[in-house]
Design an enzyme around this catalytic site. Structure first.
Site, short mmCIF file in Angstrom:
data_model
loop_
_atom_site.label_atom_id
_atom_site.label_comp_id
_atom_site.label_asym_id
_atom_site.label_seq_id
_atom_site.Cartn_x
_atom_site.Cartn_y
_atom_site.Cartn_z
N HIS A 86 37.77 26.62 3.04
CA HIS A 86 37.78 27.83 4.15
C HIS A 86 38.54 27.81 4.70
CE1 HIS A 86 34.01 29.15 1.21
NE2 HIS A 86 33.78 27.22 0.79
C1 BDR Z 1 32.14 26.48 6.25
O1 BDR Z 1 31.30 25.53 6.34
C2 BDR Z 1 31.56 24.25 6.14
O2 BDR Z 1 30.99 23.49 4.71
C3 BDR Z 1 33.22 24.22 5.46
O3 BDR Z 1 33.85 23.39 6.79
C4 BDR Z 1 33.10 25.95 6.10
O4 BDR Z 1 33.16 25.45 7.53
C5 BDR Z 1 31.86 27.71 4.70
O5 BDR Z 1 30.54 27.86 4.46
#
Ligand code: BDR
Ligand code: CA
Length: 325
Positions: free
Chosen positions: A247
């Protein structure tokens, strides 16, 4: 001219890729790193940030953020990111010093040092930025732009059925940030799950990270490969197959280049009281609230182009950046 960026992150496997990108991208200059509890608790996040900064030769100030969310009970995602936050990777014990300022103060100081120029980038829960807004209510006017990874709009959640991790960890902080930034000269850019989940790292991507480690010989590339293996294992255990949604790097690359996605204005609010839906980002697509849009959501992502760009920037950058002694 490179873009000064203050990144607030909960490192975290995908945060680590984003940090590497920021460290080596010629168009970006790290003005500071704020460690936020999230994927793992704040001390572990902070240790990761210090260690990765050392590996990458980042000399920006790194401050430890708040110990816990504003209201919610703390939670972590060790299953997703591993017990220390970097999956199977191990990093040397950091020797560099923590910036004495707390996370909120670093946000405020960096904004005053670069008035109208600083890009704020939140890749974790919004706790420190919410606290920074209490210290300096003019922060939205001082930033060039705010980009956040967070939310799931008309999309299933990845934490609760309708909530995304970064919002779910500290919904009150996210809501305070969204409200405060209605006064900003430009709307915050929100990279929510429907955008970031278009990015699917496959076995081929994983192998190309392995090639990167071999061709650059940089230890950071090996850290990323070992971290990513865990991320793949987690996604497989979660029923999504041998792949990984990555993400934070997409949101980061868009913040730096303005490329790989479009944006669309939308009125968005965070659900704080729903017994089933707390932490949901509710987007008013049909304009039923009759309110002005308050965020620009990322849409029309070009994931394949983004992945090529990411790999190219890391390959060039890690080949050039000094290896730690
Ligand atoms: C987000 O949650 C975290 O686990 C990841 O680093 C990202 O920022 C995705 O939902
Ligand atoms: Ca993150």
């Amino acid at each position: 001219m490179s873009l000064p960026v203050l990144v607030d992150c909960d490192t975290g496997i995908d945060d680590a890729i984003a940090l590497t990108y920021l460290a080596v991208h010629p168009g970006a200059r790290l003005a500071g790193i704020v460690s936020t509890g999230g994927n793992v608790e704040v001390d572990a996040v902070h240790r990761n940030n210090l260690a990765l900064a050392e590996l990458l030769g980042i000399d920006a100030p790194i401050s430890r953020g708040a110990q816990r969310p504003l209201v919610a009970e703390p939670m972590t995602a060790d299953d997703t990111h591993g017990p220390h936050g970097l999956g199977h990777a191990s990093v040397p014990e950091p020797t560099r010093a923590t910036d004495p300022r707390d996370g909120a103060k670093l946000w405020v100081d960096a904004a005053h040092e670069h008035p109208g120029e600083l890009v704020g980038l939140v890749l974790g829960p919004h706790t420190n930025l919410a606290l920074a807004l209490e210290l300096e209510p003019e922060l939205p006017q001082l930033l060039k732009r705010l980009h956040v990874m967070g939310g799931a709009i008309n999309h299933r959640g990845n934490t609760g059925p309708t909530s995304e991790w970064n919002i779910a960890v500290d919904p009150e902080a996210a809501q305070q940030v969204i409200q405060a930034f209605t006064a900003a000269p430009s709307r915050p850019v929100m990279g929510s799950l429907e955008a970031t989940e278009t990015v699917r790292f496959t076995q081929d991507t994983l192998e190309r990270f392995g090639d990167l480690a071999r061709s650059t010989g940089h230890p950071m590339a090996t850290v990323l490969v070992d971290a990513l293996r865990w991320y793949f294992e987690f996604h497989e255990a979660d029923g999504l197959g041998w792949m990984a949604h990555v993400h934070d790097p997409l949101v980061t690359a868009h913040a730096v280049t303005g490329d790989f996605a479009r944006t669309s204005p939308l009125a968005v609010d965070v659900e704080l009281v729903g017994t089933l839906t707390r932490g949901q980002t509710v987007g008013d697509v049909l304009g039923r609230w009759g309110r002005e849009p308050n965020v620009d959501v990322l849409t029309d992502v070009r994931p394949a182009e983004f992945v090529e760009h990411l790999l190219a920037v890391l390959a060039d950058g890690l080949a050039q950046v000094a290896r730690p002694c």
